[in-house]
Design a protein around this motif. Structure first.
Motif, PDB file in Angstrom:
ATOM      1  N   ARG A   4       7.384  -9.849  -2.637  1.00 11.91           N
ATOM      2  CA  ARG A   4       6.986  -8.744  -1.767  1.00 11.91           C
ATOM      3  C   ARG A   4       5.990  -7.873  -2.516  1.00 11.91           C
ATOM      4  N   GLN A   5       5.254  -7.093  -1.728  1.00 14.58           N
ATOM      5  CA  GLN A   5       4.246  -6.213  -2.301  1.00 14.58           C
ATOM      6  C   GLN A   5       4.362  -4.846  -1.638  1.00 14.58           C
ATOM      7  N   ASN A   6       4.264  -3.796  -2.456  1.00  6.88           N
ATOM      8  CA  ASN A   6       4.340  -2.427  -1.958  1.00  6.88           C
ATOM      9  C   ASN A   6       3.253  -1.598  -2.601  1.00  6.88           C
ATOM     10  N   VAL A   7       2.968  -0.453  -1.989  1.00  9.37           N
ATOM     11  CA  VAL A   7       2.096   0.542  -2.602  1.00  9.37           C
ATOM     12  C   VAL A   7       2.869   1.839  -2.698  1.00  9.37           C
ATOM     13  N   ALA A   8       2.861   2.466  -3.867  1.00  8.67           N
ATOM     14  CA  ALA A   8       3.545   3.732  -4.096  1.00  8.67           C
ATOM     15  C   ALA A   8       2.518   4.809  -4.407  1.00  8.67           C
ATOM     16  N   ILE A   9       2.688   6.002  -3.846  1.00  9.02           N
ATOM     17  CA  ILE A   9       1.793   7.103  -4.120  1.00  9.02           C
ATOM     18  C   ILE A   9       2.555   8.209  -4.845  1.00  9.02           C
ATOM     19  N   PHE A  10       1.830   9.128  -5.424  1.00 10.86           N
ATOM     20  CA  PHE A  10       2.435  10.258  -6.113  1.00 10.86           C
ATOM     21  C   PHE A  10       2.848  11.317  -5.103  1.00 10.86           C
TER      22      PHE A  10
END
Length: 246
Positions: A236-242
């Motif tokens: 799986r692939q995710n994007v995390a932001i601050f």
């Protein structure tokens, strides 16, 4: 015994002025005997920089040494991690080296014992070549990240960056003053995590998303890689932001 083994190896390498940077013990070849795994290198005087990094395995049954040169063999904070990454009931070897670049990138390799020899099964250079992205700022305080390898897109909310940041690139209506493109850096972290608690480690890979310049971080792309019998593939692939202040 470990100290004694390191002393013997150090004497054998003395003529090359190499030193043992770090060491671990584990059953690499599956014969039930503990093998000794070392990273050796040449230290740069008055610097934490290491060069000529080499993976060395001392077989626990035969006491013979095997040396494995690393493709990218210089950097900072070289680290060894042993664990079963493939489900072969043996200890595979993860090597991670900080490049020292401003983007905080790493070199990373995984080696596994198969068919009587130690084989590389993960290479950070190959990973970086495969996992490509486009990053573009959009109107209404957003940025879009296109992941070509998985053919997926992610929309980032930039409002957490604050009014001063946003006013530099957007007008009062939230429209971009000029087109802006960012990028995704090469691999900056690779961590073994047993998500399924089955004794087999997945690899959690981090790539930092940059905006207008490298220090302008927008977040991270996170890929969970799982061994499929032939290669590490994305589970799986995710994007995390601050986060920003409330």
């Amino acid at each position: 015994m470990q100290v004694s083994l390191q002393s013997v190896l150090s004497r054998e390498m003395n003529q090359n002025r190499s030193t043992i940077v770090t060491s671990k013990q584990g059953d690499i070849d599956g014969d039930g005997e503990k093998d000794n795994v070392f990273l050796t290198a040449n230290k740069t005087p008055d610097s934490p920089f290491w060069k000529n990094l080499t993976l060395v395995i001392r077989n626990g049954s035969t006491n013979q040494y095997e040396q494995v040169p690393l493709k990218n063999n210089a950097g900072y904070n070289p680290t060894l991690i042993l664990g079963d990454f493939t489900g072969n009931k043996r200890d595979d070897i993860l090597v991670v080296i900080d490049t020292g670049g401003s983007a905080g990138t790493i070199y990373a390799y995984v080696f596994s014992y198969s068919n009587g020899k130690l084989t590389p099964i993960f290479d950070s250079d190959a990973f970086n070549e495969n996992y490509k992205y486009d990053v573009a700022y959009e109107n209404q305080y957003k940025a879009k990240v296109n992941s070509h390898y998985l053919n997926e897109k992610y929309i980032l909310d930039l409002t957490y960056k604050g009014k001063e940041y946003l006013s530099e690139i957007y007008n009062q209506n939230g429209v971009l003053k000029a087109p802006i493109e960012g990028w995704v850096n090469p691999l900056s972290g690779l961590y073994p995590v047993d998500f399924n608690r089955d004794g087999i480690y997945e690899l959690e890979a981090y790539q930092r998303i940059a905006g207008r310049y490298n220090a302008d971080s927008l977040g991270f792309v996170q890929n969970i890689l799982k061994w499929n019998g032939q290669a590490f593939v994305p589970d799986r692939q995710n994007v995390a932001i601050f986060g920003g202040g409330i």
